[in-house]
Design a protein around this motif. Structure first.
Motif, PDB file in Angstrom:
ATOM      1  N   UNK A 518       0.851  -1.179   0.000  1.00 48.04           N
ATOM      2  CA  UNK A 518       0.000   0.000   0.000  1.00 48.04           C
ATOM      3  C   UNK A 518       0.889   1.233   0.000  1.00 48.04           C
ATOM      4  N   UNK A 519       0.647   2.145  -0.969  1.00 46.58           N
ATOM      5  CA  UNK A 519       1.441   3.368  -1.098  1.00 46.58           C
ATOM      6  C   UNK A 519       0.482   4.548  -1.058  1.00 46.58           C
ATOM      7  N   UNK A 520       0.751   5.503  -0.198  1.00 43.06           N
ATOM      8  CA  UNK A 520      -0.107   6.681  -0.076  1.00 43.06           C
ATOM      9  C   UNK A 520       0.697   7.936  -0.404  1.00 43.06           C
ATOM     10  N   UNK A 521       0.014   8.900  -1.003  1.00 41.60           N
ATOM     11  CA  UNK A 521       0.587  10.206  -1.337  1.00 41.60           C
ATOM     12  C   UNK A 521      -0.319  11.280  -0.748  1.00 41.60           C
ATOM     13  N   UNK A 522      -0.185  11.589   0.529  1.00 41.20           N
ATOM     14  CA  UNK A 522      -1.107  12.556   1.149  1.00 41.20           C
ATOM     15  C   UNK A 522      -0.949  13.973   0.632  1.00 41.20           C
ATOM     16  N   UNK A 523       0.188  14.324   0.030  1.00 43.33           N
ATOM     17  CA  UNK A 523       0.426  15.691  -0.441  1.00 43.33           C
ATOM     18  C   UNK A 523       0.348  15.825  -1.954  1.00 43.33           C
ATOM     19  N   UNK A 524      -0.045  14.768  -2.626  1.00 43.04           N
ATOM     20  CA  UNK A 524      -0.100  14.798  -4.082  1.00 43.04           C
ATOM     21  C   UNK A 524      -1.438  15.360  -4.551  1.00 43.04           C
ATOM     22  N   UNK A 555       0.165  -6.186 -10.132  1.00 42.89           N
ATOM     23  CA  UNK A 555      -0.982  -5.449 -10.649  1.00 42.89           C
ATOM     24  C   UNK A 555      -1.158  -4.188  -9.813  1.00 42.89           C
ATOM     25  N   UNK A 556      -1.111  -3.036 -10.462  1.00 40.46           N
ATOM     26  CA  UNK A 556      -1.259  -1.760  -9.774  1.00 40.46           C
ATOM     27  C   UNK A 556      -2.724  -1.358  -9.763  1.00 40.46           C
ATOM     28  N   UNK A 557      -3.227  -1.026  -8.596  1.00 37.62           N
ATOM     29  CA  UNK A 557      -4.603  -0.558  -8.425  1.00 37.62           C
ATOM     30  C   UNK A 557      -4.530   0.881  -7.928  1.00 37.62           C
ATOM     31  N   UNK A 558      -4.994   1.803  -8.756  1.00 36.74           N
ATOM     32  CA  UNK A 558      -4.979   3.229  -8.402  1.00 36.74           C
ATOM     33  C   UNK A 558      -6.389   3.630  -8.015  1.00 36.74           C
ATOM     34  N   UNK A 559      -6.548   4.108  -6.787  1.00 37.98           N
ATOM     35  CA  UNK A 559      -7.868   4.471  -6.281  1.00 37.98           C
ATOM     36  C   UNK A 559      -7.783   5.868  -5.688  1.00 37.98           C
ATOM     37  N   UNK A 560      -8.549   6.798  -6.257  1.00 35.82           N
ATOM     38  CA  UNK A 560      -8.580   8.167  -5.755  1.00 35.82           C
ATOM     39  C   UNK A 560      -9.978   8.593  -5.351  1.00 35.82           C
ATOM     40  N   UNK A 561     -10.974   7.777  -5.661  1.00 32.14           N
ATOM     41  CA  UNK A 561     -12.369   8.076  -5.353  1.00 32.14           C
ATOM     42  C   UNK A 561     -13.083   6.746  -5.194  1.00 32.14           C
ATOM     43  N   UNK A 562     -14.065   6.654  -4.294  1.00 32.75           N
ATOM     44  CA  UNK A 562     -14.753   5.369  -4.125  1.00 32.75           C
ATOM     45  C   UNK A 562     -15.359   4.818  -5.399  1.00 32.75           C
ATOM     46  N   UNK A 565     -11.656   3.447  -9.981  1.00 25.89           N
ATOM     47  CA  UNK A 565     -10.484   2.605  -9.785  1.00 25.89           C
ATOM     48  C   UNK A 565      -9.882   2.306 -11.146  1.00 25.89           C
ATOM     49  N   UNK A 566      -8.564   2.368 -11.217  1.00 27.52           N
ATOM     50  CA  UNK A 566      -7.862   2.057 -12.458  1.00 27.52           C
ATOM     51  C   UNK A 566      -6.842   0.959 -12.196  1.00 27.52           C
ATOM     52  N   UNK A 567      -6.714   0.049 -13.160  1.00 27.96           N
ATOM     53  CA  UNK A 567      -5.807  -1.086 -13.036  1.00 27.96           C
ATOM     54  C   UNK A 567      -4.714  -0.980 -14.100  1.00 27.96           C
ATOM     55  N   UNK A 568      -3.494  -1.295 -13.686  1.00 30.53           N
ATOM     56  CA  UNK A 568      -2.354  -1.249 -14.595  1.00 30.53           C
ATOM     57  C   UNK A 568      -1.463  -2.465 -14.319  1.00 30.53           C
ATOM     58  N   UNK A 569      -0.999  -3.085 -15.366  1.00 27.10           N
ATOM     59  CA  UNK A 569      -0.005  -4.145 -15.228  1.00 27.10           C
ATOM     60  C   UNK A 569       1.366  -3.496 -15.117  1.00 27.10           C
ATOM     61  N   UNK A 570       2.097  -3.836 -14.079  1.00 28.91           N
ATOM     62  CA  UNK A 570       3.411  -3.245 -13.846  1.00 28.91           C
ATOM     63  C   UNK A 570       4.483  -4.098 -14.506  1.00 28.91           C
ATOM     64  N   UNK A 571       5.207  -3.485 -15.411  1.00 29.71           N
ATOM     65  CA  UNK A 571       6.331  -4.125 -16.073  1.00 29.71           C
ATOM     66  C   UNK A 571       7.522  -3.186 -15.995  1.00 29.71           C
ATOM     67  N   UNK A 572       8.687  -3.745 -15.976  1.00 32.78           N
ATOM     68  CA  UNK A 572       9.918  -2.978 -15.811  1.00 32.78           C
ATOM     69  C   UNK A 572      10.037  -1.909 -16.894  1.00 32.78           C
ATOM     70  N   UNK A 573      10.140  -0.634 -16.441  1.00 28.59           N
ATOM     71  CA  UNK A 573      10.350   0.530 -17.316  1.00 28.59           C
ATOM     72  C   UNK A 573       9.174   0.789 -18.254  1.00 28.59           C
ATOM     73  N   UNK A 598      -3.763  10.444  -2.711  1.00 21.92           N
ATOM     74  CA  UNK A 598      -3.987   9.378  -3.681  1.00 21.92           C
ATOM     75  C   UNK A 598      -3.335   8.131  -3.111  1.00 21.92           C
ATOM     76  N   UNK A 599      -3.887   6.977  -3.451  1.00 18.02           N
ATOM     77  CA  UNK A 599      -3.341   5.742  -2.922  1.00 18.02           C
ATOM     78  C   UNK A 599      -3.219   4.702  -4.020  1.00 18.02           C
ATOM     79  N   UNK A 600      -2.171   3.891  -3.873  1.00 21.90           N
ATOM     80  CA  UNK A 600      -1.899   2.809  -4.811  1.00 21.90           C
ATOM     81  C   UNK A 600      -1.810   1.502  -4.030  1.00 21.90           C
TER      82      UNK A 600
END
Length: 985
Positions: A518-524, A555-562, A565-573, A598-600
């Motif tokens: 879980x990654x949070x960006x409280x100031x973003x 698998x990256x899950x980006x959630x900024x609002x209930x 939600x956006x999903x992204x496959x994480x691959x190197x670079x 924002x949270x990931x």
């Protein structure tokens, strides 16, 4: 003042700069921030016109029509099921119902007229889809058109229900502005539920009509107070026609227990993709779920049941959970206990078995158990067309035994485990884009995610386990279960940290692979105007990783609002684009829409060879420019009117000093002297925490304050470009006017020909009864364009326009006044006039020369004044022409006798009618300081303030204020005593 050549170059350069920037913004706006993956839908449509729905039901029956959809070979021609009314949107068609209606029919029937086993014995009926046909009216631009559609739809509901038993309720679906029409039908006891698709609920897409705002205000009250369940489905950034932040339903507040749900298609289970505006009605991943929800609604009998159906098929995403159910474990079943610290990993499981994962004594408080099932189910969640793989998690307690031996059911007792998260995740295919273009993700490949807080071990129990019952038939699929101590990484990265370059975030390495991070960006900054790019860096693969593959790659899950939600496959670079609609211009904030934060989440299961250990976060400037460009076109128009109003304020003030500058000179004076001050002031105002209804709508966000100076420069450049366009339009008109006979009209500022009075009365009569006032305003612009072009053949005075005060006049040695009387003011005695008349002739020539200079000066002054007014009327055109387009479209589709009510306000156009009439007749200027008092030109400042502060959100107010000011100024200039002084015969 600059020379005329330099003036032209200066204004042309700024205009070219603005046009170039707009061209860049146009291409940036077409950039795909959220790719679309939609499978095409197919059907065999037919439409039955409802002839009985005629003028006896509604007077609009001759303008609109009602159709019943029937799937050829599947549906009978008679109505037999639950009624559904589909309402198309702006320029929409009743035929757009076919995709959803066809899916509903083919889901309900497994073959023609054979009910599917999913609905047999459940008391659920088929659906009868009705669709209203509005002849592709442009309803988004015109309030009365929406009102007509509301009236017709309300009558259609009554007509449809007359064919069903009493107490039957109808389901309403609306696409785009059709959702606004459907919402306006509330409150209604006849409507069981409302489903809207790509509907801008909180912000009108075109803000040129005050009556549209009135409808929105009424709808906002209904959405807060009415109990009818409402779901709004939004397409996200893929929708290029409306800003999807306006698609989010207003928050009724925690004290209101009513069902309101918003779901973005990127968060819709099984879709996981952005969907375009028109594609919303036919995208298969969306339409089959909408159709299934409508079918299930036919069996719901209360608002609670309706909410459960909606959450199941349209808006779950972990928000509401159905009652906990599980697979019954046979009494004679055995349990296989795994060693402590070992995860459950099963590929292509077979048979029926229960596995026990010991709960470690040292496990931290609030630890989470995570269960992932691919292509199978954790009741009641399962992908469409799932395999026979079924799993059920339990919390088990019992006596301590050896962890490696089998345990009987007598030593273990289990209860279902309550989930904290239960939803379907996508499983992107390695090496392919996600979602797959033109095809989308295969929902059958989805992974069911189950998360639950690990319960505390009872004090009397020896041991506690998490039990996982697996029932499978050896088909493709896998199961992963394990304990996860949530690791939250908090980053202080802000948007200003990325302005100069990227910001890096390093994740702490772990000895063992984590199921989730879980990654949070409280100031973003979390705003619809800003798009970020996240570039991951993975652990370098080792030799052992080459022979093993992860069950679920990162698998990256980006959630900024209930709702989003956006999903992204994480691959190197491989960069991933992060965007949101949590907060946006002109959208009120709610408890679910923070401006920051924002949270990931990163989910992965398997070997850990592809774990991400570092991120680089940057601003995607190209995409950000595109997002800004799509949200501020109305602002540019309104601010351009404000710039013109300031030009006219400057010009009228200079006129009070004796000379009216040309438009080019006013532009250069504005750019060189006033614009730098306005740029600084606009930036300061943008920093103020204003309401989202004012100015830029950014609530004083510092990072977005730079938009104000940029928009002001672009608006000024557009005004310069429009002036060159006006000159280009007047150029051929000059030659045409020279070919016409000279104007024989009598010029008299204090009189009005009787024919003119009759013409004005006749025009006002037409506007009041037949044509909208926008037609008359267009006529005003054309007449004034001709007036300016016809007076432009007079050669402007070279250089700066002189005034009579600055023109040196030589005293004339006249011996006799022109009226024949002696001049007693000069001379001591009479002087005999000789036979030569040369002195007198020279004196008369000088008088005539002075008169010619005076006429030329007056003509030049009048020309400059008229062109300033022409520039103002030109920029008021975009604020009124959308309604004119609606009227023309209505005439083309509904016939020339179709009523078009609501646009016959004579007072909006009357000031311009009088203004252009006097401008076409007078030879001298209409300067306010000469005729009505020097204070009147301050009204242009009021117009400018309204344009800058209110015009972005309520553009219609700009025209109203400008029209009111012109009317007040004319009343003062042409007072009743002077105006009625004489009517020419």
């Amino acid at each position: 003042m600059l020379p005329s050549t330099m003036t032209s170059i200066f204004t042309a350069s700024l205009g070219l700069f603005s046009l170039t920037l707009i061209y860049i913004c146009y291409h940036a706006a077409n950039l795909t921030v959220s790719p679309q993956g939609c499978r095409m839908s197919w059907m065999s449509p037919s439409y039955l016109l409802q002839h009985e729905f005629n003028s006896s039901w509604t007077p609009l029956a001759h303008r609109y029509s009602l159709w019943l959809y029937r799937e050829v070979g599947w549906d009978p021609n008679q109505v037999t099921g639950v009624p559904v009314l589909f309402i198309p949107g702006n320029a929409g068609s009743s035929h757009q119902v076919r995709s959803i209606a066809s899916s509903a029919t083919r889901q309900y029937f497994s073959s023609p007229f054979v009910i599917s086993s999913d609905f047999t014995g459940r008391g659920i009926q088929s659906l009868d889809f009705f669709a209203v046909e509005f002849n592709e009216d442009l309803s988004a631009f015109h309030g009365p058109t929406i009102e007509s559609q509301i009236e017709y739809s309300a009558a259609a509901v009554s007509y449809i229900l007359s064919h069903y038993p009493p107490n039957t309720r109808i389901i309403v679906m609306g696409h785009s502005m059709g959702g606004i029409v459907g919402t306006a039908l509330l409150p209604s006891d006849d409507i069981s539920a409302l489903i809207t698709m790509s509907t801008p609920h909180t912000l009108p897409p075109a803000r040129f009509d005050a009556r549209v705002d009135e409808i929105y205000q009424r709808n906002a009250e209904s959405l807060v107070n009415d109990s009818t369940p409402v779901v709004s489905i939004c397409g996200g950034a893929t929708d290029m026609m409306i800003p999807s932040e306006s698609c989010i339903l207003p928050d009724p507040g925690p004290e209101r227990d009513i069902y309101r749900r918003t779901v973005f298609t990127s968060a819709l289970e099984g879709a996981w993709t952005g969907v375009g505006h028109r594609e919303m009605v036919w995208c298969h991943q969306v339409r089959w779920r909408v159709a299934r929800a409508a079918l299930e609604l036919g069996g719901a009998h209360s608002d609670i049941d309706i909410g459960g159906v909606m959450d199941t098929w349209l808006s779950r995403d972990g928000r509401l959970f159905p009652p906990v159910t599980g697979i019954d474990i046979p009494e004679a079943a055995t349990y296989e206990a795994l060693p402590e610290g070992m995860n459950l990993v099963m590929r292509k499981p077979t048979g029926s078995r229960t596995y026990l994962l010991p709960i470690p004594r040292a496990l931290e408080t609030n630890a989470t158990f995570v269960l992932l099932v691919s292509r199978g189910s954790i009741s009641p969640i399962a992908p469409q067309h799932s395999t026979k793989l079924q799993t059920a998690p339990f919390f088990c307690v019992g006596r301590a035994t050896s962890p490696t031996i089998q345990q009987s059911s007598e030593s273990v007792s289990c209860v279902p485990l309550e989930p904290s998260t239960l939803k379907l995740l996508p499983s992107p295919i390695p090496g392919k884009p996600f979602p797959v273009p033109d095809e989308g993700s295969d929902e059958s490949e989805g992974v069911v995610l189950f998360e639950a807080t690990v319960p505390r071990t009872p004090s009397g129990a020896d041991d506690a386990w998490i039990g996982i019952h697996v029932d499978a038939a050896g088909e493709d699929g896998w199961v992963f279960g394990g304990f996860d101590e949530t690791r939250t990484f908090q980053s202080d990265i802000g948007v200003f940290d990325m302005v100069a370059g990227g910001a890096k975030l390093s994740l702490q390495p772990n000895e063992q692979s984590l199921v989730r991070r879980h990654i949070t960006f409280p100031k973003l900054l979390s705003n619809a105007l800003v798009v970020y790019t996240l570039t991951p860096e993975s652990v370098r693969p080792t030799t052992s990783c080459a022979h093993s593959s992860s069950l679920l790659p990162p698998l990256l899950v980006h959630k900024s609002h209930p709702a989003e939600t956006h999903y992204h496959r994480l691959e190197h670079k491989t960069p991933a684009t992060l965007h949101t609609h949590a907060s946006a211009p002109y959208i009120p904030l709610s408890r679910f829409s923070p401006s920051y934060s924002s949270e990931l989440w990163i989910y992965s299961a398997g070997t850990g060879c592809e774990d991400v250990n570092e991120f680089t976060l940057t601003i995607d400037w190209w995409a950000t420019i595109g997002r800004i460009a799509t949200r501020y076109p109305t602002t540019l128009i309104s601010w351009a009117v404000g710039v013109v109003a300031l030009l006219m304020f400057h010009a009228w003030r200079e006129s009070g000093k004796g000379s009216m500058p040309s438009v080019s000179q006013s532009l250069v004076a504005f750019i060189c002297h006033l614009l730098p001050k306005l740029l600084a002031a606009s930036f300061v105002v943008a920093l103020l925490p204003l309401s989202p209804d004012y100015y830029l709508g950014t609530r004083g966000e510092p990072f977005l304050a730079f938009l104000a100076p940029v928009l002001l420069v672009v608006a000024t450049g557009l005004v310069c470009a429009s002036w060159w366009l006006i000159l280009l339009l007047m150029w051929p008109l000059r030659f045409l006017t020279r070919l016409l006979p000279p104007n024989s009209r009598r010029y008299d500022e204090l009189s009005m020909p009787r024919s003119t009075v009759v013409s004005l009365i006749f025009i006002c009569f037409l506007v009041f009864l037949v044509v909208p006032w926008q037609i008359a305003f267009m006529g005003c612009w054309l007449i004034h364009l001709h007036t300016c072009a016809s007076s432009a053949h007079r050669k402007p005075y070279p250089g700066s326009v002189p005034s009579l005060r600055s023109t040196p006049i030589e005293s004339l040695p006249l011996r006799e006044r022109l009226d024949g009387r002696e001049d007693d003011t000069k001379g001591t005695g009479p002087k005999e006039i000789g036979s030569s008349e040369e002195p007198e002739i020279q004196d008369v020539c000088r008088v005539q020369s002075l008169a010619n200079v005076t006429d030329t000066l007056n003509a030049t002054q009048t020309y400059h004044e008229n062109t300033h007014l022409l520039l103002l009327i030109t920029w008021l055109l975009p604020l009124s022409m959308p309604v004119l387009a609606v009227w023309v479209r209505t005439l083309m589709t509904a016939g020339y006798t179709a009523p078009f009510n609501g646009d016959h306000n004579v007072f909006k156009v009357a000031p311009f009618l009088v203004l252009v009439e006097f401008a076409s007749r007078r030879k001298s200027t209409l300067s306010l300081h000469q005729n009505g008092g020097s204070y009147l030109h301050w009204g242009y400042l009021i117009v400018a303030c309204v344009s800058f502060l209110l015009g972005s959100r309520e553009a219609y107010r700009v025209f109203d204020v400008a029209s009111t000011y012109i009317g007040c100024a004319l009343v003062v200039i042409f007072s009743p005593v002077r105006f009625a002084r004489r009517i020419a015969t």
